[in-house]
Design an enzyme around this catalytic site. Structure first.
Site, PDB file in Angstrom:
ATOM      1  N   ASN A  12       0.870  -1.172   0.000  1.00 45.50           N
ATOM      2  CA  ASN A  12       0.000   0.000   0.000  1.00 45.50           C
ATOM      3  C   ASN A  12       0.911   1.227   0.000  1.00 45.50           C
ATOM      4  O   ASN A  12       1.503   1.558   1.018  1.00 45.50           O
ATOM      5  CB  ASN A  12      -0.877  -0.027   1.263  1.00 45.50           C
ATOM      6  CG  ASN A  12      -1.679   1.247   1.449  1.00 45.50           C
ATOM      7  OD1 ASN A  12      -1.792   2.059   0.524  1.00 45.50           O
ATOM      8  ND2 ASN A  12      -2.236   1.429   2.637  1.00 45.50           N
ATOM      9  N   LYS A  14       0.166   4.279  -0.273  1.00 42.15           N
ATOM     10  CA  LYS A  14      -0.447   5.485   0.309  1.00 42.15           C
ATOM     11  C   LYS A  14      -0.165   6.686  -0.616  1.00 42.15           C
ATOM     12  O   LYS A  14      -0.079   6.499  -1.830  1.00 42.15           O
ATOM     13  CB  LYS A  14       0.064   5.704   1.735  1.00 42.15           C
ATOM     14  CG  LYS A  14      -0.069   4.423   2.575  1.00 42.15           C
ATOM     15  CD  LYS A  14       0.181   4.624   4.030  1.00 42.15           C
ATOM     16  CE  LYS A  14       0.009   3.292   4.752  1.00 42.15           C
ATOM     17  NZ  LYS A  14       0.139   3.412   6.187  1.00 42.15           N
ATOM     18  N   HIS A  98      -9.306   1.365   5.023  1.00 44.01           N
ATOM     19  CA  HIS A  98      -8.028   1.593   5.706  1.00 44.01           C
ATOM     20  C   HIS A  98      -8.240   2.570   6.868  1.00 44.01           C
ATOM     21  O   HIS A  98      -9.014   3.521   6.755  1.00 44.01           O
ATOM     22  CB  HIS A  98      -6.993   2.140   4.721  1.00 44.01           C
ATOM     23  CG  HIS A  98      -5.612   2.101   5.297  1.00 44.01           C
ATOM     24  ND1 HIS A  98      -5.166   3.049   6.170  1.00 44.01           N
ATOM     25  CD2 HIS A  98      -4.616   1.198   5.166  1.00 44.01           C
ATOM     26  CE1 HIS A  98      -3.934   2.739   6.551  1.00 44.01           C
ATOM     27  NE2 HIS A  98      -3.571   1.616   5.947  1.00 44.01           N
ATOM     28  N   GLU A 100      -6.559   4.957   7.910  1.00 43.84           N
ATOM     29  CA  GLU A 100      -6.314   6.374   7.590  1.00 43.84           C
ATOM     30  C   GLU A 100      -7.537   6.982   6.921  1.00 43.84           C
ATOM     31  O   GLU A 100      -7.854   8.154   7.120  1.00 43.84           O
ATOM     32  CB  GLU A 100      -5.059   6.495   6.711  1.00 43.84           C
ATOM     33  CG  GLU A 100      -3.792   6.223   7.522  1.00 43.84           C
ATOM     34  CD  GLU A 100      -2.631   5.662   6.737  1.00 43.84           C
ATOM     35  OE1 GLU A 100      -2.643   5.713   5.501  1.00 43.84           O
ATOM     36  OE2 GLU A 100      -1.695   5.141   7.390  1.00 43.84           O
ATOM     37  N   GLU A 170      -5.170  -4.662  10.767  1.00 44.24           N
ATOM     38  CA  GLU A 170      -4.134  -3.648  10.938  1.00 44.24           C
ATOM     39  C   GLU A 170      -4.404  -2.867  12.223  1.00 44.24           C
ATOM     40  O   GLU A 170      -5.174  -1.894  12.210  1.00 44.24           O
ATOM     41  CB  GLU A 170      -4.145  -2.677   9.752  1.00 44.24           C
ATOM     42  CG  GLU A 170      -3.888  -3.334   8.425  1.00 44.24           C
ATOM     43  CD  GLU A 170      -3.309  -2.344   7.420  1.00 44.24           C
ATOM     44  OE1 GLU A 170      -2.284  -2.671   6.823  1.00 44.24           O
ATOM     45  OE2 GLU A 170      -3.868  -1.250   7.258  1.00 44.24           O
ATOM     46  N   GLY A 176       2.781   2.405  10.643  1.00 44.93           N
ATOM     47  CA  GLY A 176       3.751   3.474  10.432  1.00 44.93           C
ATOM     48  C   GLY A 176       4.473   3.897  11.699  1.00 44.93           C
ATOM     49  O   GLY A 176       5.166   4.911  11.725  1.00 44.93           O
ATOM     50  N   SER A 216       3.706  -2.031  10.169  1.00 47.85           N
ATOM     51  CA  SER A 216       5.169  -2.083  10.334  1.00 47.85           C
ATOM     52  C   SER A 216       5.779  -3.438   9.966  1.00 47.85           C
ATOM     53  O   SER A 216       6.740  -3.883  10.586  1.00 47.85           O
ATOM     54  CB  SER A 216       5.556  -1.679  11.759  1.00 47.85           C
ATOM     55  OG  SER A 216       5.112  -0.358  12.034  1.00 47.85           O
TER      56      SER A 216
END
Ligand code: PGA
Length: 258
Positions: A12, A14, A98, A100, A170, A176, A216
């Protein structure tokens, strides 16, 4: 113990890599990547790079995915992209939900349910992200959070629709941040998700659904994560931006079948 038939390594990107950087990635990845029948490889670049990457990866086994899409077929939705538009440039899969998108763009389960429906109707593959925040985990609400995210969106599906779905667990606190869930924590949640699906759709279907871990993941920790019985691969952010590192992850996955 559940034996895995396949692993999936999905990158991904992003909001990273412009067109020339994406082309450089593709050129390098093509040099080093060797396909394996039991390892699915997918890359989700930004919308502007989709068409070019579909062309560059045309003769490979690499699937190009979108990172999001709208639920409507078309219309007055400024800034949005539909499933039909994605299909028209050769993109047949999408990441949905996701964290985010949930956190910064206020995507709700209700909206995501419509997107999943649209994805199913358009014969798209869906990698659907779920996961708890640190606060939810510390309050002991991680299983409840993930249960709600899955049941509210997926439990209306017909059994055959699940063929198009992969779940990505996730934990938000691991994305991240350099903090990975331990392989045990990942496997525990994956087993929980599988039980949940089994409760509604039966153990055979639940055993087939691929559940990826994300947060991560890098070459240094991927082997231990992939080794867990309920983990069927990874959704990878930061470590997917470099062709060599991403290929290292693919090689680690291949190692489980050689
Ligand atoms: P990360 O991102 O690998 O950079 O933690 C994973 C993701 O958000 O999919």
């Amino acid at each position: 113990m559940r034996s895995k038939k396949k692993l999936c390594v999905a990158g991904n990107w992003k909001m990273n890599l412009n067109l020339s950087q994406a082309e450089d990635f593709a050129a390098r990845f093509e040099q080093i990547y060797r396909a394996h029948p039991q390892v699915e490889v997918k890359i989700a670049p930004s919308f502007t790079n989709l068409y070019r990457l579909v062309q560059l990866f045309e003769d490979t086994e690499v699937d190009i995915l979108a990172q999001n899409m709208h639920w409507a077929e078309k219309g007055a939705y400024t800034g949005e992209v539909s499933a039909g538009m994605l299909r028209s440039v050769g993109v047949y899969g999408v990441i949905l939900g996701h964290s985010e998108r949930r956190a910064y763009f206020c995507e709700t389960d209700k909206e995501l349910r419509r997107k999943v429906q649209t994805g199913i109707e358009n014969d798209m593959e869906i990698i659907y992200c779920v996961g708890e925040t640190l606060q939810q985990r510390e309050a002991g609400r991680h299983f409840d959070t993930v249960r709600r995210q899955i049941t509210e969106v997926f439990f209306d599906l017909d059994p055959e629709d699940w063929r198009q779905v992969k779940i990505a667990y996730e934990p938000v606190w691991a994305i991240g941040t350099g903090k990975t869930a331990t392989p045990g924590q990942a496997d525990e949640m994956h087993a929980y998700i599988r039980e949940l699906i089994a409760g509604k759709y039966g153990p055979a279907l639940a055993g087939e659904v691929m559940i990826l871990y994300g947060g991560s993941v890098k070459p240094a920790n991927a082997r231990d994560i992939f080794a867990r019985p309920n983990v069927d691969g990874a959704l990878v952010g930061g470590a997917s931006l470099n062709a060599d590192t991403f290929n290292d992850l693919v090689e680690i996955a291949k190692g489980f079948f050689e």
